[in-house]
Structures are given as C-alpha cells and as structure tokens.
Scaffold this motif. Structure first.
Motif, short mmCIF file in Angstrom:
data_model
loop_
_atom_site.label_atom_id
_atom_site.label_comp_id
_atom_site.label_asym_id
_atom_site.label_seq_id
_atom_site.Cartn_x
_atom_site.Cartn_y
_atom_site.Cartn_z
N SER A 176 76.49 -53.09 24.29
CA SER A 176 75.47 -54.23 24.78
C SER A 176 74.75 -54.20 23.10
O SER A 176 73.76 -54.82 22.92
CB SER A 176 74.09 -53.86 25.50
N TYR A 177 75.03 -53.32 22.18
CA TYR A 177 74.61 -53.43 20.90
C TYR A 177 75.22 -54.45 19.96
O TYR A 177 76.69 -54.39 20.07
CB TYR A 177 74.79 -52.10 19.96
N ALA A 178 74.79 -55.16 19.37
CA ALA A 178 75.25 -56.17 18.26
C ALA A 178 74.95 -55.57 16.68
O ALA A 178 73.79 -54.96 16.44
CB ALA A 178 74.42 -57.55 18.42
N PRO A 179 75.94 -55.86 15.74
CA PRO A 179 75.66 -55.60 14.43
C PRO A 179 74.53 -56.38 13.78
O PRO A 179 74.09 -57.55 14.11
CB PRO A 179 76.96 -55.62 13.83
N VAL A 180 73.84 -55.73 12.97
CA VAL A 180 72.83 -56.40 12.01
C VAL A 180 73.47 -56.11 10.66
O VAL A 180 73.75 -54.78 10.39
CB VAL A 180 71.50 -55.60 12.08
N GLU A 181 73.35 -57.05 9.80
CA GLU A 181 73.95 -57.05 8.29
C GLU A 181 72.87 -56.18 7.74
O GLU A 181 71.82 -56.47 7.55
CB GLU A 181 73.93 -58.39 8.05
N ASN A 182 73.53 -55.17 7.00
CA ASN A 182 72.83 -54.21 6.20
C ASN A 182 74.01 -53.51 5.24
O ASN A 182 74.96 -53.14 5.72
CB ASN A 182 72.06 -53.43 6.87
N GLU A 183 73.51 -53.41 4.05
CA GLU A 183 74.52 -52.83 2.92
C GLU A 183 74.50 -51.30 3.04
O GLU A 183 75.39 -50.53 2.76
CB GLU A 183 74.34 -53.34 1.76
N GLN A 184 73.07 -50.54 3.41
CA GLN A 184 73.19 -49.09 3.32
C GLN A 184 73.56 -48.34 4.43
O GLN A 184 73.92 -47.21 4.41
CB GLN A 184 71.76 -48.61 2.89
N PHE A 185 73.21 -48.78 5.51
CA PHE A 185 73.45 -48.08 6.90
C PHE A 185 74.01 -49.21 8.06
O PHE A 185 73.79 -50.16 8.03
CB PHE A 185 72.06 -47.60 7.55
N VAL A 186 74.93 -48.28 8.83
CA VAL A 186 75.36 -49.11 9.81
C VAL A 186 74.29 -49.42 10.86
O VAL A 186 73.88 -48.31 11.40
CB VAL A 186 76.51 -48.42 10.64
N THR A 187 73.88 -50.48 11.28
CA THR A 187 72.59 -50.98 11.84
C THR A 187 72.84 -51.80 12.90
O THR A 187 73.82 -52.65 12.82
CB THR A 187 71.83 -51.77 10.62
N LEU A 188 72.08 -51.55 14.13
CA LEU A 188 72.56 -52.33 15.50
C LEU A 188 71.33 -52.68 16.15
O LEU A 188 70.30 -52.06 15.59
CB LEU A 188 73.43 -51.21 16.30
N ILE A 189 71.43 -53.67 17.04
CA ILE A 189 70.09 -54.08 18.05
C ILE A 189 70.82 -54.07 19.36
O ILE A 189 71.96 -54.83 19.33
CB ILE A 189 69.61 -55.35 17.30
N ASN A 190 70.14 -54.00 20.04
CA ASN A 190 70.58 -54.08 21.62
C ASN A 190 70.38 -55.82 21.73
O ASN A 190 69.32 -56.22 21.58
CB ASN A 190 69.21 -53.44 22.53
N SER A 191 71.48 -56.30 22.19
CA SER A 191 71.36 -57.80 22.08
C SER A 191 70.28 -58.30 23.18
O SER A 191 69.68 -59.50 22.62
CB SER A 191 72.86 -58.17 22.60
N ASP A 192 69.97 -57.64 24.17
CA ASP A 192 69.14 -58.26 25.15
C ASP A 192 67.57 -58.19 24.42
O ASP A 192 66.65 -58.91 24.90
CB ASP A 192 69.00 -57.31 26.30
#
Length: 110
Positions: A52-68
């Motif tokens: 359920s996690y989608a990627p968030v654009e970020n250069e320093q860290f692998v960043t995610l967000i719960n799509s809901d």
C-alpha cells in the motif's frame, strides 16, 4: 509527490537511521485524535515496504507514503530542523511544526 530535506535535517536523519530503519515513511497519525480524518501529518522510519506504500521523490532517502493517506499531505514538502526538532512544511504552510527525533524511531508501521 516530492520531498526536499534541508542539509541540517539530512544530517540528523543519518544519525537516527540504522539497519532496522530502511525507509522514511510519511504517515497520518490519528492516535488520540478522534476519528480517521482528525490527525497530524508526520514522518518516521520503517523497516517494511508494504504494497500500500507509494514512493515519494527524494534524493537522500528512500521515502514512502501510505497511498490511502496521501490526501493529507502536500504534493511538495520540506523536512527541516527548527529549534532542535523536525518540521514538515509545504508552500501552503506548516503541516507539522514539532516532530521530535524520538518520534522518527517509532518503527511500528501505520
């Protein structure tokens, strides 16, 4: 969705990150806030990458967000340090002015 991390915040995040905290996760904290639409946008580390996690654009860290929960966040955000605590903001305003470092280490997933 895009996240910019200030150099000071990046330095502090690197100090907090360890092998158990693989990803930076945006989540909408509804704990003790009443119903599901009353909450606080925040960020924490997590070790799990759920479907359920989608990627968030970020250069320093692998960043995610719960799509809901993405609706509770801005399309472009900034994570900075202000008076010793993390602050999450956007062009529209401050999303969360007070994120203590220990909150980022609460690795229980939302």
């Amino acid at each position: 969705m895009k996240l910019t991390i200030t150099p000071e915040a990046e330095e502090q995040l690197k100090k907090l990150q360890n092998d158990k905290n693989s990803y930076l996760l945006f989540w909408y904290d509804i704990e003790d806030c009443g119903c599901g639409v009353n909450g606080i946008p925040t960020v924490r580390f997590t070790k799990n990458k759920k479907n359920s996690y989608a990627p968030v654009e970020n250069e320093q860290f692998v960043t995610l967000i719960n799509s809901d929960q993405a609706v509770f966040f801005a399309d472009e955000m900034k994570l900075s340090i202000h008076k010793g605590v993390f602050r999450l903001s956007s062009k529209e305003g401050i999303l969360n002015p007070f994120i203590p470092s220990q909150n980022l280490l609460q690795t229980e997933d939302a």
